[in-house]
Design a protein around this motif. Structure first.
Motif, mmCIF file in Angstrom:
data_model
loop_
_atom_site.group_PDB
_atom_site.id
_atom_site.type_symbol
_atom_site.label_atom_id
_atom_site.label_comp_id
_atom_site.label_asym_id
_atom_site.label_seq_id
_atom_site.Cartn_x
_atom_site.Cartn_y
_atom_site.Cartn_z
ATOM 1 N N GLN A 76 -119.047 82.138 65.122
ATOM 2 C CA GLN A 76 -117.669 81.757 65.455
ATOM 3 C C GLN A 76 -117.646 80.478 66.282
ATOM 4 O OE1 GLN A 76 -114.391 83.993 66.887
ATOM 5 N NE2 GLN A 76 -115.253 85.961 66.223
ATOM 6 N N ASP A 84 -115.137 86.580 70.419
ATOM 7 C CA ASP A 84 -114.593 85.228 70.589
ATOM 8 C C ASP A 84 -114.799 84.799 72.040
ATOM 9 O OD1 ASP A 84 -113.088 82.929 70.869
ATOM 10 O OD2 ASP A 84 -111.280 83.758 69.944
ATOM 11 N N LYS A 113 -118.057 87.112 61.765
ATOM 12 C CA LYS A 113 -117.237 87.169 62.986
ATOM 13 C C LYS A 113 -118.078 87.219 64.249
ATOM 14 C CE LYS A 113 -115.120 90.808 61.206
ATOM 15 N NZ LYS A 113 -114.209 91.966 61.023
ATOM 16 N N ARG A 146 -116.257 76.588 65.212
ATOM 17 C CA ARG A 146 -115.159 75.917 65.912
ATOM 18 C C ARG A 146 -115.569 74.580 66.506
ATOM 19 N NH1 ARG A 146 -112.992 81.513 68.456
ATOM 20 N NH2 ARG A 146 -111.566 82.066 66.764
#
Length: 330
Positions: A280, A221, A275, A284
């Motif tokens: 990711q 992330d 993931k 978003r």
């Protein structure tokens, strides 16, 4: 003192469009550079081993946003992503990997040992944990010069079992040095699952053993990595001492090109695909309406053009003459 777990919140995703474009550009640059490196390896353009960084791009990108050219950095044989995040020229990186004179080390470093003092890159070390004491030495220099520099050292989970890792951590803690220890825990020390070689649930516990502020973060992330990077680098830059970051991530490819990967299943690898850092981030950006699909594609295409150009120019770079065997050797 306890481990701090960095969690991202909705507010952490509220980056400006310019910041989002910059993050996506760097994530894409590292990913595509590594894909082209694999292509080069298949073409026989480089020797030795190639250790892909694919799947771990969020760590280098998130940390790189907050370090300066004057800051010091050591890395591993999987360090091209770290170099790109610190501002390395893709052309010079490719040329180095191909053993050409335009490379950062005039072709002597190859794909695993890239260094450039002008960018603060003190070497990509093929010895597990080998770069950690070098970064601590650089941090002593930074503290002595008192110019606000920090030292960054990237290493894998397997490095935390090396004696020099513990010696370096202890010295950094005692001297309150401006060094950030970044453990990219991709769950495998080469082909050995980390769970089979340590009892620690979180490797950040090893930082706490030396009374070093220690963080655990989702290394896939980029927003979480940015968040902890800002905290840690400001802490070290302000003279408050070292920081340990465990970035839990996952390499999508084998330890090296040609790895048969008999130590893990395809089902395990596939479970990480949704993931992985680029998926990711893209998800978003679309959900938050910060970047459109068209803009993401446009940036990605421009990055591919840049990398393709660097790749082709590097192939045309001259081979070093025989006399280079005797230069820059000590």
């Amino acid at each position: 003192m306890d481990i701090k777990f960095i969690e991202t919140e909705v507010a952490d995703y509220n980056v400006t469009q310019q910041q989002a474009e910059s993050i996506w550009s760097k994530l894409s640059e590292i990913r595509y550079f590594e894909e082209k490196s694999i292509e080069a390896y298949k073409q026989g353009l480089l020797g030795g081993s190639l250790h892909p960084y694919i799947g771990q791009e969020a760590v280098a990108t998130g940390i790189g946003e907050f370090i300066n050219e004057s800051d010091y950095m050591t890395t591993t044989y999987r360090g091209r992503g770290h170099a790109l995040a610190k501002g390395a020229d893709p052309f010079k990186l490719f040329a180095e990997m191909f053993g050409r004179v335009d490379g950062y080390c005039k072709g002597k470093g190859g794909p695993m040992h890239i260094a450039n003092s002008d960018l603060g890159m003190l070497g990509a070390n093929g010895i597990v944990a080998g770069g950690i004491p070098i970064a601590v030495g650089a941090a002593i220099t930074a503290k002595s010069m008192n110019k606000g520099q920090v030292a960054i050292t990237y290493f894998g989970d397997g490095a935390t079992n090396q004696g020099v890792f513990h010696e370096a951590m202890n010295l950094a803690a005692i001297m309150k040095l401006p060094v950030i220890f970044i453990c990219e825990n991709n769950l495998y020390s080469e082909m050995t699952p980390i769970k089979d070689s340590v009892l620690n649930e979180h490797l950040a516990e090893r930082g706490l053993a030396y009374r070093i502020p220690s963080y655990v973060v989702d290394g896939n992330d980029v927003f979480a990595v940015r968040k902890v990077a800002k905290l840690a680098i400001e802490f070290a830059r302000n003279g408050d001492g070292p920081v340990f970051i465990e970035a839990k991530t996952y390499r999508l490819l084998g330890h090296m090109f040609g790895d048969t990967e008999i130590y893990r299943t395809k089902e395990e690898v596939n479970s990480w695909i949704d993931k992985e850092p680029l998926k990711q981030f893209k998800r978003r950006m679309l959900e938050s309406n910060i970047l459109s699909e068209e803009k993401l594609d446009e940036i990605e295409e421009s990055v591919k053009i840049l990398i393709d150009d660097a790749f082709e120019r590097a192939k045309k770079s001259e081979q070093p003459g025989f006399e280079e065997v005797y230069t820059d050797v000590y």
